[in-house]
Design a protein around this motif. Sequence first.
Motif, PDB file in Angstrom:
ATOM      1  N   ALA A  24       0.816  -1.213   0.000  1.00 51.35           N
ATOM      2  CA  ALA A  24       0.000   0.000   0.000  1.00 51.35           C
ATOM      3  C   ALA A  24       0.849   1.263   0.000  1.00 51.35           C
ATOM      4  N   ILE A  25       1.671   1.433   1.018  1.00 49.91           N
ATOM      5  CA  ILE A  25       2.393   2.695   1.150  1.00 49.91           C
ATOM      6  C   ILE A  25       3.462   2.843   0.079  1.00 49.91           C
ATOM      7  N   GLY A  26       4.070   1.732  -0.316  1.00 46.72           N
ATOM      8  CA  GLY A  26       5.071   1.808  -1.387  1.00 46.72           C
ATOM      9  C   GLY A  26       4.455   2.255  -2.697  1.00 46.72           C
ATOM     10  N   SER A  27       3.234   1.799  -2.967  1.00 45.72           N
ATOM     11  CA  SER A  27       2.551   2.197  -4.200  1.00 45.72           C
ATOM     12  C   SER A  27       2.166   3.670  -4.163  1.00 45.72           C
ATOM     13  N   LEU A  28       1.717   4.146  -3.010  1.00 43.91           N
ATOM     14  CA  LEU A  28       1.381   5.565  -2.885  1.00 43.91           C
ATOM     15  C   LEU A  28       2.621   6.440  -3.044  1.00 43.91           C
ATOM     16  N   VAL A  63       3.647   6.976  -6.645  1.00 42.56           N
ATOM     17  CA  VAL A  63       2.927   7.989  -7.420  1.00 42.56           C
ATOM     18  C   VAL A  63       3.662   9.322  -7.376  1.00 42.56           C
ATOM     19  N   LEU A  64       4.213   9.668  -6.212  1.00 43.62           N
ATOM     20  CA  LEU A  64       4.924  10.936  -6.068  1.00 43.62           C
ATOM     21  C   LEU A  64       6.198  10.995  -6.893  1.00 43.62           C
ATOM     22  N   ARG A  65       6.725   9.822  -7.267  1.00 46.24           N
ATOM     23  CA  ARG A  65       7.984   9.776  -8.019  1.00 46.24           C
ATOM     24  C   ARG A  65       7.762   9.666  -9.530  1.00 46.24           C
ATOM     25  N   GLU A  66       6.516   9.533  -9.935  1.00 42.27           N
ATOM     26  CA  GLU A  66       6.231   9.405 -11.365  1.00 42.27           C
ATOM     27  C   GLU A  66       6.383  10.753 -12.066  1.00 42.27           C
ATOM     28  N   PRO A  67       6.725  10.756 -13.357  1.00 40.63           N
ATOM     29  CA  PRO A  67       6.948  12.018 -14.074  1.00 40.63           C
ATOM     30  C   PRO A  67       5.797  13.014 -13.959  1.00 40.63           C
ATOM     31  N   GLY A  68       4.561  12.508 -13.990  1.00 41.98           N
ATOM     32  CA  GLY A  68       3.415  13.404 -13.915  1.00 41.98           C
ATOM     33  C   GLY A  68       3.306  14.155 -12.605  1.00 41.98           C
ATOM     34  N   ALA A  69       3.935  13.629 -11.562  1.00 42.85           N
ATOM     35  CA  ALA A  69       3.936  14.304 -10.264  1.00 42.85           C
ATOM     36  C   ALA A  69       5.145  15.211 -10.091  1.00 42.85           C
ATOM     37  N   GLN A  70       6.019  15.220 -11.082  1.00 43.97           N
ATOM     38  CA  GLN A  70       7.266  15.968 -10.984  1.00 43.97           C
ATOM     39  C   GLN A  70       7.323  17.170 -11.921  1.00 43.97           C
ATOM     40  N   GLU A  82      -1.499  20.946 -11.652  1.00 43.65           N
ATOM     41  CA  GLU A  82      -1.457  19.747 -12.489  1.00 43.65           C
ATOM     42  C   GLU A  82      -0.825  18.583 -11.735  1.00 43.65           C
ATOM     43  N   ARG A  83       0.227  18.859 -10.992  1.00 46.32           N
ATOM     44  CA  ARG A  83       0.884  17.797 -10.222  1.00 46.32           C
ATOM     45  C   ARG A  83      -0.028  17.286  -9.108  1.00 46.32           C
ATOM     46  N   LEU A  84      -0.765  18.198  -8.469  1.00 43.68           N
ATOM     47  CA  LEU A  84      -1.708  17.794  -7.436  1.00 43.68           C
ATOM     48  C   LEU A  84      -2.800  16.914  -8.016  1.00 43.68           C
ATOM     49  N   GLU A  85      -3.317  17.286  -9.159  1.00 46.77           N
ATOM     50  CA  GLU A  85      -4.332  16.463  -9.823  1.00 46.77           C
ATOM     51  C   GLU A  85      -3.781  15.077 -10.149  1.00 46.77           C
ATOM     52  N   TYR A  86      -2.545  15.049 -10.615  1.00 44.17           N
ATOM     53  CA  TYR A  86      -1.933  13.758 -10.962  1.00 44.17           C
ATOM     54  C   TYR A  86      -1.803  12.875  -9.724  1.00 44.17           C
ATOM     55  N   VAL A  87      -1.354  13.454  -8.620  1.00 43.13           N
ATOM     56  CA  VAL A  87      -1.161  12.672  -7.398  1.00 43.13           C
ATOM     57  C   VAL A  87      -2.499  12.161  -6.874  1.00 43.13           C
ATOM     58  N   VAL A 111      -6.095   7.503  -6.061  1.00 48.48           N
ATOM     59  CA  VAL A 111      -7.362   6.783  -6.251  1.00 48.48           C
ATOM     60  C   VAL A 111      -7.110   5.471  -6.986  1.00 48.48           C
ATOM     61  N   CYS A 112      -6.274   5.519  -8.008  1.00 50.42           N
ATOM     62  CA  CYS A 112      -5.980   4.301  -8.773  1.00 50.42           C
ATOM     63  C   CYS A 112      -5.270   3.261  -7.917  1.00 50.42           C
ATOM     64  N   VAL A 113      -4.342   3.699  -7.071  1.00 47.17           N
ATOM     65  CA  VAL A 113      -3.676   2.773  -6.150  1.00 47.17           C
ATOM     66  C   VAL A 113      -4.695   2.161  -5.208  1.00 47.17           C
ATOM     67  N   LEU A 114      -5.589   2.980  -4.695  1.00 48.24           N
ATOM     68  CA  LEU A 114      -6.586   2.481  -3.759  1.00 48.24           C
ATOM     69  C   LEU A 114      -7.441   1.394  -4.412  1.00 48.24           C
ATOM     70  N   VAL A 115      -7.854   1.634  -5.652  1.00 46.09           N
ATOM     71  CA  VAL A 115      -8.687   0.644  -6.341  1.00 46.09           C
ATOM     72  C   VAL A 115      -7.891  -0.622  -6.640  1.00 46.09           C
ATOM     73  N   GLU A 116      -6.667  -0.446  -7.127  1.00 44.64           N
ATOM     74  CA  GLU A 116      -5.844  -1.596  -7.507  1.00 44.64           C
ATOM     75  C   GLU A 116      -5.400  -2.398  -6.287  1.00 44.64           C
ATOM     76  N   LYS A 117      -5.126  -1.707  -5.189  1.00 42.84           N
ATOM     77  CA  LYS A 117      -4.610  -2.351  -3.972  1.00 42.84           C
ATOM     78  C   LYS A 117      -5.615  -2.233  -2.830  1.00 42.84           C
ATOM     79  N   LEU A 118      -6.882  -2.331  -3.136  1.00 48.97           N
ATOM     80  CA  LEU A 118      -7.939  -2.035  -2.169  1.00 48.97           C
ATOM     81  C   LEU A 118      -7.756  -2.723  -0.816  1.00 48.97           C
ATOM     82  N   PRO A 119      -7.535  -4.039  -0.751  1.00 47.48           N
ATOM     83  CA  PRO A 119      -7.377  -4.669   0.569  1.00 47.48           C
ATOM     84  C   PRO A 119      -6.157  -4.150   1.323  1.00 47.48           C
TER      85      PRO A 119
END
Length: 205
Positions: free
Chosen positions: A75-79, A82-89, A95-100, A105-113
Amino acid sequence: MSVSEEAIEVVPARRGRPGYDQQQVLEIAVQVFIEQGYDATSVASLAGRLGLTKSALYHHFESKEALLEVALEEAIGSLEGVLREPGAQSGSARERLEYVLRGAVCVLVEKLPYVTLLLRVRGNSDIERAALERRRAFDREVTALVRTAQIEGTVRADLEASVATRLLFGMVNSIVEWYRPTGAEGAAELADDVLAVALDGLRTR
């Protein structure tokens, strides 16, 4: 003893249940932690849920704590990722806030449990405390983005940045309580909805 005889002896020990790989053990363990609470889950009850002996469980993970550590890292590693991805940089702070936010949200859905488990830990062990500190560090980075967006004039500045971050992620984190992967919306559509509701409220007038 022949190889075939050894194989015949192994089958009864598994009581007819299919074998599990490490990922499957982790997924089931996380579900049990969510249902029963991590502290209330014993290794014996976890092994029973899996239909394994404790020694077979230890073949995959050396302890209950090791299971928790790997699960929280999912969970936390995936979140953090996101901060290290180009869209957040790159781009404006807005725009960066929207990307994060979209990425969270996508991490939450993909890694829901896994995210659900992360949101329920209370810092009762070193592993939990380390995960919570990483969550706080994540929040601080998002707060810095909000503050920069306020300075650049792309989000309203009459809100304290740290409060705005808590409100934004209060909305995002609440998804674990009601979202079902079989529902009408996938991660992308859900992220669109969150951004529409959350950031329109931060838009400058």
